[in-house]
Design a protein around this motif. Structure first.
Motif, PDB file in Angstrom:
ATOM      1  N   THR A   2       0.703  15.960   2.566  1.00  0.00           N
ATOM      2  CA  THR A   2      -0.490  15.339   3.129  1.00  0.00           C
ATOM      3  C   THR A   2      -0.762  13.995   2.468  1.00  0.00           C
ATOM      4  O   THR A   2      -0.624  13.840   1.255  1.00  0.00           O
ATOM      5  N   LEU A   3      -1.151  13.035   3.262  1.00  0.00           N
ATOM      6  CA  LEU A   3      -1.423  11.693   2.777  1.00  0.00           C
ATOM      7  C   LEU A   3      -2.520  11.691   1.716  1.00  0.00           C
ATOM      8  O   LEU A   3      -3.538  12.349   1.860  1.00  0.00           O
ATOM      9  N   GLN A   4      -2.331  10.946   0.646  1.00  0.00           N
ATOM     10  CA  GLN A   4      -3.341  10.800  -0.399  1.00  0.00           C
ATOM     11  C   GLN A   4      -3.976   9.416  -0.261  1.00  0.00           C
ATOM     12  O   GLN A   4      -3.384   8.409  -0.626  1.00  0.00           O
ATOM     13  N   ALA A   5      -5.181   9.383   0.259  1.00  0.00           N
ATOM     14  CA  ALA A   5      -5.837   8.108   0.524  1.00  0.00           C
ATOM     15  C   ALA A   5      -6.683   7.636  -0.652  1.00  0.00           C
ATOM     16  O   ALA A   5      -6.975   6.451  -0.779  1.00  0.00           O
ATOM     17  N   ILE A   6      -7.106   8.567  -1.496  1.00  0.00           N
ATOM     18  CA  ILE A   6      -7.893   8.239  -2.686  1.00  0.00           C
ATOM     19  C   ILE A   6      -7.102   8.667  -3.911  1.00  0.00           C
ATOM     20  O   ILE A   6      -6.739   9.842  -4.041  1.00  0.00           O
ATOM     21  N   ARG A   7      -6.816   7.739  -4.792  1.00  0.00           N
ATOM     22  CA  ARG A   7      -6.107   8.044  -6.028  1.00  0.00           C
ATOM     23  C   ARG A   7      -7.059   7.845  -7.205  1.00  0.00           C
ATOM     24  O   ARG A   7      -7.666   6.775  -7.334  1.00  0.00           O
ATOM     25  N   ILE A  15      -7.884   2.983  -3.615  1.00  0.00           N
ATOM     26  CA  ILE A  15      -7.972   3.532  -2.262  1.00  0.00           C
ATOM     27  C   ILE A  15      -6.977   2.814  -1.370  1.00  0.00           C
ATOM     28  O   ILE A  15      -6.656   1.643  -1.590  1.00  0.00           O
ATOM     29  N   ILE A  16      -6.477   3.532  -0.370  1.00  0.00           N
ATOM     30  CA  ILE A  16      -5.618   2.879   0.608  1.00  0.00           C
ATOM     31  C   ILE A  16      -6.496   2.015   1.509  1.00  0.00           C
ATOM     32  O   ILE A  16      -7.575   2.435   1.931  1.00  0.00           O
ATOM     33  N   ASP A  17      -6.096   0.791   1.731  1.00  0.00           N
ATOM     34  CA  ASP A  17      -6.888  -0.138   2.533  1.00  0.00           C
ATOM     35  C   ASP A  17      -6.714   0.208   4.012  1.00  0.00           C
ATOM     36  O   ASP A  17      -5.677  -0.083   4.615  1.00  0.00           O
ATOM     37  N   GLN A  18      -7.741   0.824   4.596  1.00  0.00           N
ATOM     38  CA  GLN A  18      -7.625   1.308   5.964  1.00  0.00           C
ATOM     39  C   GLN A  18      -7.640   0.190   7.001  1.00  0.00           C
ATOM     40  O   GLN A  18      -7.282   0.419   8.156  1.00  0.00           O
ATOM     41  N   LEU A  19      -8.043  -1.006   6.594  1.00  0.00           N
ATOM     42  CA  LEU A  19      -8.015  -2.132   7.528  1.00  0.00           C
ATOM     43  C   LEU A  19      -6.578  -2.565   7.824  1.00  0.00           C
ATOM     44  O   LEU A  19      -6.321  -3.220   8.841  1.00  0.00           O
ATOM     45  N   GLN A  20      -5.648  -2.212   6.957  1.00  0.00           N
ATOM     46  CA  GLN A  20      -4.254  -2.618   7.142  1.00  0.00           C
ATOM     47  C   GLN A  20      -3.375  -1.506   7.718  1.00  0.00           C
ATOM     48  O   GLN A  20      -2.211  -1.736   8.031  1.00  0.00           O
ATOM     49  N   LEU A  21      -3.946  -0.304   7.835  1.00  0.00           N
ATOM     50  CA  LEU A  21      -3.185   0.802   8.411  1.00  0.00           C
ATOM     51  C   LEU A  21      -3.148   0.683   9.933  1.00  0.00           C
ATOM     52  O   LEU A  21      -4.085   0.166  10.537  1.00  0.00           O
ATOM     53  N   ILE A  28      -5.730  -0.520  -3.031  1.00  0.00           N
ATOM     54  CA  ILE A  28      -6.491  -1.542  -3.737  1.00  0.00           C
ATOM     55  C   ILE A  28      -7.342  -0.880  -4.825  1.00  0.00           C
ATOM     56  O   ILE A  28      -7.911   0.187  -4.617  1.00  0.00           O
ATOM     57  N   PRO A  29      -7.416  -1.494  -6.002  1.00  0.00           N
ATOM     58  CA  PRO A  29      -8.219  -0.910  -7.089  1.00  0.00           C
ATOM     59  C   PRO A  29      -9.709  -1.073  -6.821  1.00  0.00           C
ATOM     60  O   PRO A  29     -10.146  -2.093  -6.281  1.00  0.00           O
ATOM     61  N   GLU A  42     -17.170  -2.993   4.455  1.00  0.00           N
ATOM     62  CA  GLU A  42     -16.121  -3.633   5.250  1.00  0.00           C
ATOM     63  C   GLU A  42     -15.202  -2.613   5.917  1.00  0.00           C
ATOM     64  O   GLU A  42     -14.272  -2.985   6.621  1.00  0.00           O
ATOM     65  N   MET A  43     -15.461  -1.316   5.663  1.00  0.00           N
ATOM     66  CA  MET A  43     -14.695  -0.208   6.241  1.00  0.00           C
ATOM     67  C   MET A  43     -13.245  -0.186   5.775  1.00  0.00           C
ATOM     68  O   MET A  43     -12.344   0.268   6.483  1.00  0.00           O
ATOM     69  N   ARG A  44     -13.022  -0.656   4.544  1.00  0.00           N
ATOM     70  CA  ARG A  44     -11.713  -0.451   3.927  1.00  0.00           C
ATOM     71  C   ARG A  44     -11.559   1.024   3.562  1.00  0.00           C
ATOM     72  O   ARG A  44     -10.453   1.541   3.475  1.00  0.00           O
ATOM     73  N   VAL A  45     -12.688   1.675   3.335  1.00  0.00           N
ATOM     74  CA  VAL A  45     -12.755   3.124   3.251  1.00  0.00           C
ATOM     75  C   VAL A  45     -13.850   3.562   4.203  1.00  0.00           C
ATOM     76  O   VAL A  45     -14.885   2.903   4.311  1.00  0.00           O
TER      77      VAL A  45
END
Length: 392
Positions: A2-7, A15-21, A28-29, A42-45
Protein backbone atom coordinates in the motif's frame (compact mmCIF):
# COMPACT_ATOMS: atom_id res chain seq x y z
CA UNK A 1 2.45 -2.77 -0.90
CA UNK A 2 0.00 0.00 0.00
CA UNK A 3 1.20 3.48 -0.89
CA UNK A 4 2.77 5.44 1.98
CA UNK A 5 1.78 9.06 1.53
CA UNK A 6 2.88 10.30 4.96
CA UNK A 7 6.38 9.47 6.18
CA UNK A 8 7.25 10.16 9.77
CA UNK A 9 10.06 9.03 12.04
CA UNK A 10 11.64 10.65 15.11
CA UNK A 11 10.38 14.12 14.30
CA UNK A 12 11.08 13.96 10.57
CA UNK A 13 7.89 14.44 8.55
CA UNK A 14 7.48 14.38 4.80
CA UNK A 15 4.43 14.08 2.58
CA UNK A 16 3.94 13.09 -1.02
CA UNK A 17 3.05 16.20 -3.01
CA UNK A 18 -0.42 15.40 -4.31
CA UNK A 19 -0.38 18.32 -6.74
CA UNK A 20 2.21 16.44 -8.80
CA UNK A 21 0.52 13.04 -8.73
CA UNK A 22 0.17 10.78 -10.61
CA UNK A 23 2.97 12.07 -12.83
CA UNK A 24 5.70 12.68 -10.25
CA UNK A 25 6.16 10.98 -6.88
CA UNK A 26 7.86 13.73 -4.92
CA UNK A 27 8.05 13.84 -1.12
CA UNK A 28 8.37 17.26 0.47
CA UNK A 29 9.56 17.90 4.04
CA UNK A 30 7.15 19.52 6.50
CA UNK A 31 9.17 20.94 9.39
CA UNK A 32 6.87 23.56 10.90
CA UNK A 33 3.22 24.30 11.48
CA UNK A 34 3.49 27.13 8.95
CA UNK A 35 4.69 24.73 6.25
CA UNK A 36 1.84 22.38 7.15
CA UNK A 37 -0.72 25.22 6.94
CA UNK A 38 0.37 26.06 3.40
CA UNK A 39 0.57 22.39 2.34
CA UNK A 40 -3.02 21.89 3.55
CA UNK A 41 -4.35 25.14 2.09
CA UNK A 42 -2.70 24.49 -1.29
CA UNK A 43 -3.99 20.87 -1.22
CA UNK A 44 -0.54 19.33 -1.40
CA UNK A 45 -2.08 17.14 1.27
CA UNK A 46 -5.85 16.60 1.36
CA UNK A 47 -8.40 14.23 2.81
CA UNK A 48 -9.92 14.93 6.22
CA UNK A 49 -7.93 12.32 8.24
CA UNK A 50 -4.63 13.11 6.49
CA UNK A 51 -5.01 16.84 7.07
CA UNK A 52 -5.43 16.30 10.81
CA UNK A 53 -2.49 13.90 11.07
CA UNK A 54 -0.14 16.11 9.05
CA UNK A 55 -1.06 19.16 11.13
CA UNK A 56 -0.45 17.27 14.39
CA UNK A 57 2.84 15.76 13.24
CA UNK A 58 4.06 19.06 11.79
CA UNK A 59 3.65 20.74 15.16
CA UNK A 60 5.33 17.75 16.80
CA UNK A 61 8.26 18.10 14.39
CA UNK A 62 8.52 21.81 15.09
CA UNK A 63 8.57 21.19 18.83
CA UNK A 64 11.18 18.46 18.52
CA UNK A 65 13.46 20.88 16.68
CA UNK A 66 12.96 23.54 19.35
CA UNK A 67 13.72 21.02 22.09
CA UNK A 68 16.80 19.67 20.26
CA UNK A 69 18.29 23.15 19.92
CA UNK A 70 17.28 24.15 23.46
CA UNK A 71 14.99 26.88 22.11
CA UNK A 72 11.92 25.85 24.08
CA UNK A 73 10.78 27.89 27.07
CA UNK A 74 11.16 26.30 30.49
CA UNK A 75 7.71 27.61 31.42
CA UNK A 76 4.88 25.10 31.05
CA UNK A 77 2.38 27.95 30.68
CA UNK A 78 4.34 29.61 27.88
CA UNK A 79 4.73 26.38 25.91
CA UNK A 80 1.03 25.64 26.43
CA UNK A 81 0.12 29.04 25.00
CA UNK A 82 2.52 28.55 22.09
CA UNK A 83 1.03 25.14 21.20
CA UNK A 84 -2.60 26.25 21.43
CA UNK A 85 -1.89 29.29 19.24
CA UNK A 86 -0.28 27.01 16.63
CA UNK A 87 -3.20 24.58 16.74
CA UNK A 88 -5.72 27.37 16.22
CA UNK A 89 -3.68 28.60 13.27
CA UNK A 90 -3.59 25.13 11.71
CA UNK A 91 -7.37 24.71 12.05
CA UNK A 92 -7.88 27.82 9.91
CA UNK A 93 -6.34 26.12 6.86
CA UNK A 94 -9.46 24.06 5.92
CA UNK A 95 -12.77 24.82 7.72
CA UNK A 96 -15.02 21.98 6.50
CA UNK A 97 -13.02 18.90 7.53
CA UNK A 98 -13.96 18.23 11.16
CA UNK A 99 -11.00 15.91 11.82
CA UNK A 100 -8.60 18.83 12.01
CA UNK A 101 -10.68 20.62 14.63
CA UNK A 102 -11.16 17.37 16.53
CA UNK A 103 -7.41 16.74 16.59
CA UNK A 104 -6.78 20.29 17.75
CA UNK A 105 -9.22 19.94 20.66
CA UNK A 106 -7.76 16.62 21.75
CA UNK A 107 -4.19 17.86 21.57
CA UNK A 108 -5.13 21.05 23.39
CA UNK A 109 -6.71 19.00 26.17
CA UNK A 110 -3.56 16.91 26.51
CA UNK A 111 -1.39 20.00 26.72
CA UNK A 112 -3.63 21.81 29.22
CA UNK A 113 -3.80 18.73 31.41
CA UNK A 114 -0.04 18.23 31.39
CA UNK A 115 0.78 21.90 31.90
CA UNK A 116 -1.42 21.92 35.00
CA UNK A 117 0.64 19.27 36.77
CA UNK A 118 2.97 20.50 39.56
CA UNK A 119 6.02 18.78 38.12
CA UNK A 120 5.54 19.94 34.53
CA UNK A 121 7.82 22.28 32.60
CA UNK A 122 8.08 23.53 29.05
CA UNK A 123 10.03 20.49 27.88
CA UNK A 124 7.57 18.00 29.35
CA UNK A 125 4.57 19.83 27.87
CA UNK A 126 6.19 19.72 24.43
CA UNK A 127 6.94 16.02 24.89
CA UNK A 128 3.31 15.35 25.82
CA UNK A 129 2.14 16.94 22.56
CA UNK A 130 4.69 15.00 20.52
CA UNK A 131 3.63 11.67 22.02
CA UNK A 132 -0.07 12.41 21.54
CA UNK A 133 0.48 13.34 17.87
CA UNK A 134 2.43 10.14 17.22
CA UNK A 135 -0.33 8.09 18.87
CA UNK A 136 -2.87 9.72 16.53
CA UNK A 137 -0.87 8.49 13.55
CA UNK A 138 -0.85 4.89 14.75
CA UNK A 139 -4.52 4.94 15.72
CA UNK A 140 -5.65 6.32 12.36
CA UNK A 141 -4.01 3.48 10.44
CA UNK A 142 -5.54 0.85 12.75
CA UNK A 143 -8.98 2.51 12.52
CA UNK A 144 -8.81 2.49 8.72
CA UNK A 145 -8.07 -1.23 8.64
CA UNK A 146 -11.08 -1.84 10.88
CA UNK A 147 -13.29 0.36 8.68
CA UNK A 148 -12.21 -1.62 5.64
CA UNK A 149 -13.02 -4.96 7.28
CA UNK A 150 -16.43 -3.85 8.59
CA UNK A 151 -17.42 -2.26 5.29
CA UNK A 152 -16.37 -5.25 3.20
CA UNK A 153 -18.35 -7.68 5.33
CA UNK A 154 -21.45 -5.44 5.33
CA UNK A 155 -21.46 -5.20 1.54
CA UNK A 156 -21.07 -8.95 1.13
CA UNK A 157 -23.89 -9.58 3.61
CA UNK A 158 -26.29 -6.82 2.53
CA UNK A 159 -25.36 -5.57 -0.93
CA UNK A 160 -25.19 -8.72 -3.05
CA UNK A 161 -27.98 -10.83 -4.46
CA UNK A 162 -27.96 -14.58 -3.84
CA UNK A 163 -26.22 -15.35 -7.13
CA UNK A 164 -23.16 -13.22 -6.41
CA UNK A 165 -20.06 -13.97 -4.36
CA UNK A 166 -18.03 -10.91 -5.32
CA UNK A 167 -18.86 -7.20 -5.13
CA UNK A 168 -18.60 -4.37 -7.63
CA UNK A 169 -18.08 -1.02 -5.93
CA UNK A 170 -18.09 2.57 -7.12
CA UNK A 171 -16.21 5.23 -5.15
CA UNK A 172 -15.89 9.00 -5.45
CA UNK A 173 -12.95 11.34 -4.81
CA UNK A 174 -9.91 9.94 -3.01
CA UNK A 175 -10.22 8.20 0.34
CA UNK A 176 -7.18 5.95 0.35
CA UNK A 177 -3.63 6.18 1.65
CA UNK A 178 -3.35 9.64 0.12
CA UNK A 179 -6.28 10.91 2.19
CA UNK A 180 -5.41 9.21 5.49
CA UNK A 181 -2.41 7.97 7.44
CA UNK A 182 -2.59 4.76 5.42
CA UNK A 183 -4.92 2.13 3.88
CA UNK A 184 -7.89 4.47 3.60
CA UNK A 185 -11.57 4.65 4.54
CA UNK A 186 -13.86 4.12 1.53
CA UNK A 187 -10.94 2.94 -0.58
CA UNK A 188 -9.94 0.82 2.42
CA UNK A 189 -13.24 -1.05 1.99
CA UNK A 190 -12.31 -1.77 -1.61
CA UNK A 191 -8.84 -2.87 -0.50
CA UNK A 192 -10.37 -5.20 2.09
CA UNK A 193 -12.61 -6.79 -0.53
CA UNK A 194 -9.69 -7.20 -2.91
CA UNK A 195 -7.46 -8.72 -0.22
CA UNK A 196 -9.97 -11.54 0.32
CA UNK A 197 -10.66 -12.02 -3.42
CA UNK A 198 -14.23 -10.74 -2.92
CA UNK A 199 -13.93 -7.74 -5.25
CA UNK A 200 -15.15 -8.25 -8.81
CA UNK A 201 -14.42 -4.72 -9.97
CA UNK A 202 -13.99 -1.16 -8.72
CA UNK A 203 -15.07 2.04 -10.47
CA UNK A 204 -13.75 5.48 -9.60
CA UNK A 205 -15.09 8.83 -10.74
CA UNK A 206 -12.76 11.53 -12.02
CA UNK A 207 -14.08 14.00 -9.38
CA UNK A 208 -14.06 17.32 -11.17
CA UNK A 209 -12.93 20.00 -10.86
CA UNK A 210 -9.80 18.90 -8.95
CA UNK A 211 -9.68 15.39 -10.43
CA UNK A 212 -8.84 13.61 -7.19
CA UNK A 213 -10.39 10.45 -8.61
CA UNK A 214 -8.57 10.36 -11.94
CA UNK A 215 -5.26 11.56 -10.52
CA UNK A 216 -5.16 10.02 -7.04
CA UNK A 217 -7.66 7.17 -6.62
CA UNK A 218 -6.78 5.76 -10.04
CA UNK A 219 -3.11 6.05 -9.08
CA UNK A 220 -3.66 4.05 -5.89
CA UNK A 221 -5.76 1.40 -7.64
CA UNK A 222 -3.09 0.89 -10.29
CA UNK A 223 -0.38 0.91 -7.60
CA UNK A 224 -2.13 -1.91 -5.72
CA UNK A 225 -3.07 -3.87 -8.87
CA UNK A 226 -6.79 -3.67 -8.06
CA UNK A 227 -9.11 -4.29 -11.06
CA UNK A 228 -10.65 -0.90 -11.71
CA UNK A 229 -12.12 1.45 -14.30
CA UNK A 230 -12.17 5.24 -14.37
CA UNK A 231 -15.34 7.09 -15.42
CA UNK A 232 -16.18 10.77 -15.70
CA UNK A 233 -18.60 12.14 -13.10
CA UNK A 234 -21.39 12.46 -15.66
CA UNK A 235 -21.17 8.75 -16.55
CA UNK A 236 -22.30 7.49 -13.13
CA UNK A 237 -26.02 7.29 -13.98
CA UNK A 238 -25.34 5.38 -17.18
CA UNK A 239 -23.03 3.01 -15.30
CA UNK A 240 -25.63 2.22 -12.64
CA UNK A 241 -28.23 1.58 -15.34
CA UNK A 242 -25.89 -0.77 -17.19
CA UNK A 243 -26.80 -4.34 -16.25
CA UNK A 244 -23.39 -5.67 -17.26
CA UNK A 245 -21.66 -3.36 -14.77
CA UNK A 246 -23.92 -4.60 -11.95
CA UNK A 247 -22.70 -2.14 -9.31
CA UNK A 248 -23.57 -3.40 -5.84
CA UNK A 249 -22.56 -0.46 -3.67
CA UNK A 250 -21.29 3.10 -3.71
CA UNK A 251 -18.84 3.82 -0.90
CA UNK A 252 -17.64 7.36 -0.22
CA UNK A 253 -15.68 9.11 2.49
CA UNK A 254 -16.67 12.13 4.55
CA UNK A 255 -15.24 15.42 5.66
CA UNK A 256 -17.91 15.87 8.31
CA UNK A 257 -20.84 13.78 9.50
CA UNK A 258 -23.53 15.66 11.41
CA UNK A 259 -25.30 14.20 14.45
CA UNK A 260 -28.28 13.12 12.33
CA UNK A 261 -26.10 11.41 9.72
CA UNK A 262 -26.14 14.16 7.08
CA UNK A 263 -22.71 14.05 5.44
CA UNK A 264 -20.44 16.64 3.88
CA UNK A 265 -18.18 15.15 1.26
CA UNK A 266 -16.55 16.06 -2.03
CA UNK A 267 -18.85 17.84 -4.46
CA UNK A 268 -20.74 15.25 -6.53
CA UNK A 269 -21.41 12.90 -3.62
CA UNK A 270 -25.03 14.05 -3.23
CA UNK A 271 -25.73 13.32 -6.89
CA UNK A 272 -24.36 9.79 -6.51
CA UNK A 273 -26.58 9.19 -3.46
CA UNK A 274 -29.67 10.25 -5.43
CA UNK A 275 -28.67 7.94 -8.28
CA UNK A 276 -28.04 5.06 -5.87
CA UNK A 277 -31.50 5.45 -4.35
CA UNK A 278 -33.17 5.40 -7.78
CA UNK A 279 -31.23 2.37 -8.97
CA UNK A 280 -31.50 0.39 -5.73
CA UNK A 281 -27.77 0.44 -5.06
CA UNK A 282 -26.48 0.54 -1.46
CA UNK A 283 -24.94 3.87 -0.51
CA UNK A 284 -22.38 3.85 2.31
CA UNK A 285 -20.29 6.50 4.04
CA UNK A 286 -16.94 5.36 5.46
CA UNK A 287 -15.67 7.60 8.23
CA UNK A 288 -13.73 7.29 11.48
CA UNK A 289 -15.32 8.59 14.68
CA UNK A 290 -13.15 11.69 14.42
CA UNK A 291 -15.21 12.74 11.38
CA UNK A 292 -18.53 12.55 13.27
CA UNK A 293 -19.43 15.91 14.79
CA UNK A 294 -22.24 15.61 17.31
CA UNK A 295 -22.16 19.38 17.92
CA UNK A 296 -23.32 19.87 14.32
CA UNK A 297 -26.96 18.81 14.40
CA UNK A 298 -27.71 18.62 10.67
CA UNK A 299 -26.06 19.24 7.34
CA UNK A 300 -27.62 22.70 7.23
CA UNK A 301 -25.13 23.76 9.92
CA UNK A 302 -22.04 22.74 7.96
CA UNK A 303 -20.03 25.54 6.37
CA UNK A 304 -19.14 24.65 2.79
CA UNK A 305 -15.75 25.82 1.62
CA UNK A 306 -15.64 27.47 -1.80
CA UNK A 307 -12.52 27.08 -3.91
CA UNK A 308 -10.95 29.40 -6.51
CA UNK A 309 -12.60 29.80 -9.90
CA UNK A 310 -9.34 28.84 -11.59
CA UNK A 311 -9.84 25.20 -10.54
CA UNK A 312 -12.83 25.08 -12.88
CA UNK A 313 -11.58 27.30 -15.71
CA UNK A 314 -8.05 25.88 -15.93
CA UNK A 315 -6.42 22.49 -15.73
CA UNK A 316 -2.82 21.52 -15.06
CA UNK A 317 -0.93 18.52 -16.36
CA UNK A 318 2.29 17.38 -18.00
CA UNK A 319 3.02 17.86 -21.66
CA UNK A 320 1.84 14.79 -23.55
CA UNK A 321 5.08 14.43 -25.49
CA UNK A 322 8.13 15.93 -23.91
CA UNK A 323 11.48 15.86 -25.69
CA UNK A 324 13.25 15.45 -22.36
CA UNK A 325 13.03 12.86 -19.60
CA UNK A 326 11.83 15.50 -17.17
CA UNK A 327 8.11 16.07 -16.66
CA UNK A 328 7.08 19.52 -17.87
CA UNK A 329 3.83 20.80 -16.39
CA UNK A 330 1.56 23.15 -18.24
CA UNK A 331 -1.65 24.97 -17.29
CA UNK A 332 -4.28 25.42 -19.97
CA UNK A 333 -7.60 27.28 -20.01
CA UNK A 334 -10.72 25.16 -20.61
CA UNK A 335 -13.51 27.74 -20.17
CA UNK A 336 -14.69 30.92 -21.85
CA UNK A 337 -12.92 33.97 -20.50
CA UNK A 338 -15.11 36.13 -18.24
CA UNK A 339 -17.64 33.45 -17.27
CA UNK A 340 -18.80 33.44 -13.66
CA UNK A 341 -17.84 30.34 -11.65
CA UNK A 342 -19.34 28.67 -8.59
CA UNK A 343 -16.92 26.15 -7.09
CA UNK A 344 -18.07 24.59 -3.80
CA UNK A 345 -15.58 21.99 -2.60
CA UNK A 346 -18.25 19.86 -0.90
CA UNK A 347 -21.96 19.10 -0.88
CA UNK A 348 -24.33 17.68 1.73
CA UNK A 349 -25.85 14.21 1.38
CA UNK A 350 -29.02 13.88 3.52
CA UNK A 351 -29.04 10.94 5.91
CA UNK A 352 -32.22 9.66 4.25
CA UNK A 353 -30.11 8.65 1.24
CA UNK A 354 -27.45 6.82 3.29
CA UNK A 355 -27.82 3.10 4.04
CA UNK A 356 -25.00 2.83 6.54
CA UNK A 357 -22.09 4.71 8.10
CA UNK A 358 -18.96 2.58 8.38
CA UNK A 359 -16.81 3.36 11.43
CA UNK A 360 -14.01 1.60 13.25
CA UNK A 361 -16.67 0.30 15.67
CA UNK A 362 -18.92 -1.17 13.00
CA UNK A 363 -21.49 -0.22 10.38
CA UNK A 364 -24.22 1.92 11.91
CA UNK A 365 -27.65 1.53 10.32
CA UNK A 366 -30.82 3.56 10.86
CA UNK A 367 -33.23 2.57 13.58
CA UNK A 368 -36.89 1.62 13.09
CA UNK A 369 -37.77 5.29 12.73
CA UNK A 370 -35.21 5.81 9.98
CA UNK A 371 -32.74 7.74 12.12
CA UNK A 372 -29.04 7.25 12.82
CA UNK A 373 -28.19 7.14 16.53
CA UNK A 374 -24.56 8.20 16.19
CA UNK A 375 -24.23 9.42 19.76
CA UNK A 376 -24.25 5.78 20.88
CA UNK A 377 -20.85 5.36 19.26
CA UNK A 378 -19.31 7.66 21.84
CA UNK A 379 -21.03 6.41 24.99
CA UNK A 380 -21.75 2.71 24.52
CA UNK A 381 -18.80 0.40 23.74
CA UNK A 382 -21.21 -2.43 22.92
CA UNK A 383 -23.13 -0.50 20.26
CA UNK A 384 -25.15 -2.67 17.93
CA UNK A 385 -23.51 -2.57 14.53
CA UNK A 386 -22.69 -5.02 11.81
CA UNK A 387 -20.45 -7.60 13.39
CA UNK A 388 -17.10 -8.55 11.93
CA UNK A 389 -14.99 -11.59 12.76
CA UNK A 390 -12.05 -10.83 15.05
CA UNK A 391 -9.76 -12.31 12.43
CA UNK A 392 -10.70 -9.48 10.04
Amino acid sequence: MTLQAIRYSAGNLSIIDQLQLPYVENYIPIRTSDEAWHAIKEMRVRGAPAIAIVAALALASELQTLVAYDQISSSAEEVQAFIIEKLQYLVSSRPTAVNLGDASRKLSAVVVDHAGRPESNGHSVATALIQAAEEMLAKDINDNIQIGAYGAQWILANGLDAKKSKATVLTHCNTGSLATSGYGTALGVIRALASTSKLRHAYCTETRPYNQGSRLTAFELVHDNIPATLITDSMAAALLAKSEASVDAIVVGADRVAANGDTANKIGTYALAVLAKYHGVKFLVAAPLTTIDLSTKTGNDIIIEERPASEVTKIKGPRDKSSTNEVEFETVCIAASGINVWNPAFDITPSALIDGIITEKGVVEKDAKGRFQLEDLFCDPSITAASVPESA
